[in-house]
Design a protein around this motif. Structure first.
Motif, PDB file in Angstrom:
ATOM      1  N   THR A 112       0.845  -1.188   0.000  1.00  0.00           N
ATOM      2  CA  THR A 112       0.000   0.000   0.000  1.00  0.00           C
ATOM      3  C   THR A 112       0.880   1.238   0.000  1.00  0.00           C
ATOM      4  N   ASP A 113       0.586   2.177  -0.890  1.00  0.00           N
ATOM      5  CA  ASP A 113       1.355   3.424  -0.910  1.00  0.00           C
ATOM      6  C   ASP A 113       0.823   4.425   0.106  1.00  0.00           C
ATOM      7  N   TYR A 114      -0.514   4.560   0.181  1.00  0.00           N
ATOM      8  CA  TYR A 114      -1.133   5.492   1.120  1.00  0.00           C
ATOM      9  C   TYR A 114      -2.259   4.792   1.857  1.00  0.00           C
ATOM     10  N   LEU A 115      -2.391   5.089   3.132  1.00  0.00           N
ATOM     11  CA  LEU A 115      -3.504   4.591   3.935  1.00  0.00           C
ATOM     12  C   LEU A 115      -4.286   5.800   4.431  1.00  0.00           C
ATOM     13  N   LEU A 116      -5.566   5.811   4.095  1.00  0.00           N
ATOM     14  CA  LEU A 116      -6.439   6.938   4.435  1.00  0.00           C
ATOM     15  C   LEU A 116      -7.503   6.506   5.417  1.00  0.00           C
ATOM     16  N   MET A 117      -7.971   7.441   6.223  1.00  0.00           N
ATOM     17  CA  MET A 117      -9.178   7.254   7.015  1.00  0.00           C
ATOM     18  C   MET A 117     -10.160   8.272   6.471  1.00  0.00           C
ATOM     19  N   VAL A 118     -11.322   7.782   6.028  1.00  0.00           N
ATOM     20  CA  VAL A 118     -12.294   8.614   5.332  1.00  0.00           C
ATOM     21  C   VAL A 118     -13.640   8.521   6.034  1.00  0.00           C
ATOM     22  N   LEU A 119     -14.312   9.653   6.213  1.00  0.00           N
ATOM     23  CA  LEU A 119     -15.661   9.691   6.761  1.00  0.00           C
ATOM     24  C   LEU A 119     -16.666   9.896   5.639  1.00  0.00           C
ATOM     25  N   ALA A 120     -17.859   9.299   5.805  1.00  0.00           N
ATOM     26  CA  ALA A 120     -18.938   9.484   4.829  1.00  0.00           C
ATOM     27  C   ALA A 120     -20.268   9.514   5.564  1.00  0.00           C
ATOM     28  N   ARG A 121     -21.206  10.259   5.010  1.00  0.00           N
ATOM     29  CA  ARG A 121     -22.535  10.359   5.627  1.00  0.00           C
ATOM     30  C   ARG A 121     -23.335   9.074   5.425  1.00  0.00           C
ATOM     31  N   ASN A 122     -23.130   8.424   4.277  1.00  0.00           N
ATOM     32  CA  ASN A 122     -23.842   7.180   3.963  1.00  0.00           C
ATOM     33  C   ASN A 122     -23.102   6.501   2.811  1.00  0.00           C
ATOM     34  N   ALA A 123     -23.634   5.376   2.347  1.00  0.00           N
ATOM     35  CA  ALA A 123     -22.964   4.622   1.279  1.00  0.00           C
ATOM     36  C   ALA A 123     -22.896   5.415  -0.019  1.00  0.00           C
ATOM     37  N   ASP A 124     -23.964   6.132  -0.362  1.00  0.00           N
ATOM     38  CA  ASP A 124     -23.946   6.940  -1.588  1.00  0.00           C
ATOM     39  C   ASP A 124     -22.868   8.021  -1.511  1.00  0.00           C
ATOM     40  N   ASP A 125     -22.734   8.624  -0.348  1.00  0.00           N
ATOM     41  CA  ASP A 125     -21.714   9.641  -0.136  1.00  0.00           C
ATOM     42  C   ASP A 125     -20.323   9.035  -0.328  1.00  0.00           C
ATOM     43  N   TYR A 126     -20.091   7.843   0.244  1.00  0.00           N
ATOM     44  CA  TYR A 126     -18.782   7.222   0.076  1.00  0.00           C
ATOM     45  C   TYR A 126     -18.523   6.844  -1.374  1.00  0.00           C
ATOM     46  N   GLU A 127     -19.553   6.417  -2.088  1.00  0.00           N
ATOM     47  CA  GLU A 127     -19.357   6.067  -3.498  1.00  0.00           C
ATOM     48  C   GLU A 127     -18.785   7.253  -4.273  1.00  0.00           C
ATOM     49  N   LYS A 128     -19.289   8.455  -3.983  1.00  0.00           N
ATOM     50  CA  LYS A 128     -18.771   9.663  -4.647  1.00  0.00           C
ATOM     51  C   LYS A 128     -17.309   9.914  -4.277  1.00  0.00           C
ATOM     52  N   ILE A 129     -16.991   9.716  -3.008  1.00  0.00           N
ATOM     53  CA  ILE A 129     -15.606   9.904  -2.549  1.00  0.00           C
ATOM     54  C   ILE A 129     -14.706   8.865  -3.203  1.00  0.00           C
ATOM     55  N   HIS A 130     -15.176   7.622  -3.260  1.00  0.00           N
ATOM     56  CA  HIS A 130     -14.412   6.542  -3.876  1.00  0.00           C
ATOM     57  C   HIS A 130     -14.120   6.853  -5.340  1.00  0.00           C
ATOM     58  N   HIS A 131     -15.123   7.317  -6.068  1.00  0.00           N
ATOM     59  CA  HIS A 131     -14.921   7.667  -7.478  1.00  0.00           C
ATOM     60  C   HIS A 131     -13.908   8.806  -7.609  1.00  0.00           C
ATOM     61  N   ARG A 132     -13.971   9.750  -6.693  1.00  0.00           N
ATOM     62  CA  ARG A 132     -13.024  10.867  -6.736  1.00  0.00           C
ATOM     63  C   ARG A 132     -11.585  10.369  -6.517  1.00  0.00           C
ATOM     64  N   LEU A 133     -11.419   9.442  -5.570  1.00  0.00           N
ATOM     65  CA  LEU A 133     -10.097   8.869  -5.318  1.00  0.00           C
ATOM     66  C   LEU A 133      -9.623   8.048  -6.513  1.00  0.00           C
ATOM     67  N   ALA A 134     -10.517   7.237  -7.059  1.00  0.00           N
ATOM     68  CA  ALA A 134     -10.152   6.350  -8.168  1.00  0.00           C
ATOM     69  C   ALA A 134      -9.800   7.131  -9.436  1.00  0.00           C
ATOM     70  N   ARG A 135     -10.322   8.344  -9.571  1.00  0.00           N
ATOM     71  CA  ARG A 135     -10.042   9.160 -10.758  1.00  0.00           C
ATOM     72  C   ARG A 135      -8.747   9.960 -10.658  1.00  0.00           C
ATOM     73  N   ILE A 136      -8.074   9.894  -9.542  1.00  0.00           N
ATOM     74  CA  ILE A 136      -6.771  10.559  -9.444  1.00  0.00           C
ATOM     75  C   ILE A 136      -5.845   9.844 -10.421  1.00  0.00           C
ATOM     76  N   PRO A 137      -5.244  10.558 -11.364  1.00  0.00           N
ATOM     77  CA  PRO A 137      -4.477   9.905 -12.435  1.00  0.00           C
ATOM     78  C   PRO A 137      -3.384   8.952 -11.950  1.00  0.00           C
ATOM     79  N   GLU A 138      -2.753   9.246 -10.846  1.00  0.00           N
ATOM     80  CA  GLU A 138      -1.645   8.433 -10.347  1.00  0.00           C
ATOM     81  C   GLU A 138      -2.098   7.149  -9.654  1.00  0.00           C
TER      82      GLU A 138
END
Length: 159
Positions: A112-138
Motif C-alpha cells: 500500500t502506498d497510502y492509507l487513508l481514514m475517510v468519513l462518509a454520511r452514507n454509502a452513496d456519499d462514500y461512493e462519490k468519494i471513492h470515485h473521486r479517489l479512483a479518478r486521481i491519475p496516479e
C-alpha cells in the motif's frame, strides 16, 4: 536532574505533567493546569510557551464526534499508485488533501502506498468519494474496508 532530553530542551517532571494534562484536556485554563501540576500560574504559562517554542506542542484542537455531525460511516482506504516517482506521489497527495472527508493520510511501506481514514454520511456519499479517489491519475488501485467500530481512538502519546 531527572529529566529526559528530547529535541531542543530537557523535559523535567513538571513539563511531563503539563504535556499529559494538555493532551487530556487543553481547554482548561492556565490556572487549572498550574494547580494540577503544582506550579504558579506564571511558571506554568512560561513552561507551556517554552514547550510550544521547542516544538513539543504543535497545535491545539477539539475532538469532534463524527456521528453528531452526520458522518455515519468510516472507511480505511488503501491506495496503490501506478509508480513511485516524486511527481506521481506529489500529484496524488495534492489531490487527496483537497478531499475534505479524508481525515488522515499516511505514506506507507509495503504493497500500500497510502492509507487513508475517510468519513462518509452514507454509502452513496462514500461512493462519490471513492470515485473521486479512483479518478486521481496516479492511482492504480483503491481498496476500501468499512470500519465497524473504533476500539482505540486518537490516543495520547506516552510521556
Amino acid at each position: 536532574l531527572s529529566g529526559r532530553f528530547c529535541g531542543t530542551m530537557m523535559l523535567d517532571a513538571f513539563d511531563r505533567k503539563l504535556l499529559r494534562r494538555l493532551q487530556q484536556d487543553c481547554s482548561e485554563t492556565v490556572s487549572e493546569i498550574a494547580d494540577h501540576a503544582g506550579l504558579s500560574k506564571s511558571a506554568c504559562h512560561r513552561r507551556i510557551k517554552a514547550l510550544e517554542a521547542a516544538g513539543y506542542i504543535t497545535r491545539y484542537a477539539a475532538l469532534l464526534e463524527p456521528k453528531s455531525l452526520g458522518y455515519e460511516l468510516a472507511f480505511s482506504v488503501a491506495i496503490r499508485l501506478h509508480g513511485q516517482s516524486d511527481g506521481e506521489m506529489q500529484g496524488c497527495e495534492n489531490a487527496i488533501v483537497k478531499i475534505p472527508e479524508v481525515m488522515s493520510c499516511s505514506l506507507m511501506t509495503g504493497q500500500t502506498d497510502y492509507l487513508l481514514m475517510v468519513l462518509a454520511r452514507n454509502a452513496d456519499d462514500y461512493e462519490k468519494i471513492h470515485h473521486r479517489l479512483a479518478r486521481i491519475p496516479e492511482v492504480a488501485n483503491v481498496d476500501t474496508s468499512l470500519i465497524l467500530r473504533n476500539i482505540l481512538g486518537p490516543a495520547s502519546i506516552p510521556i
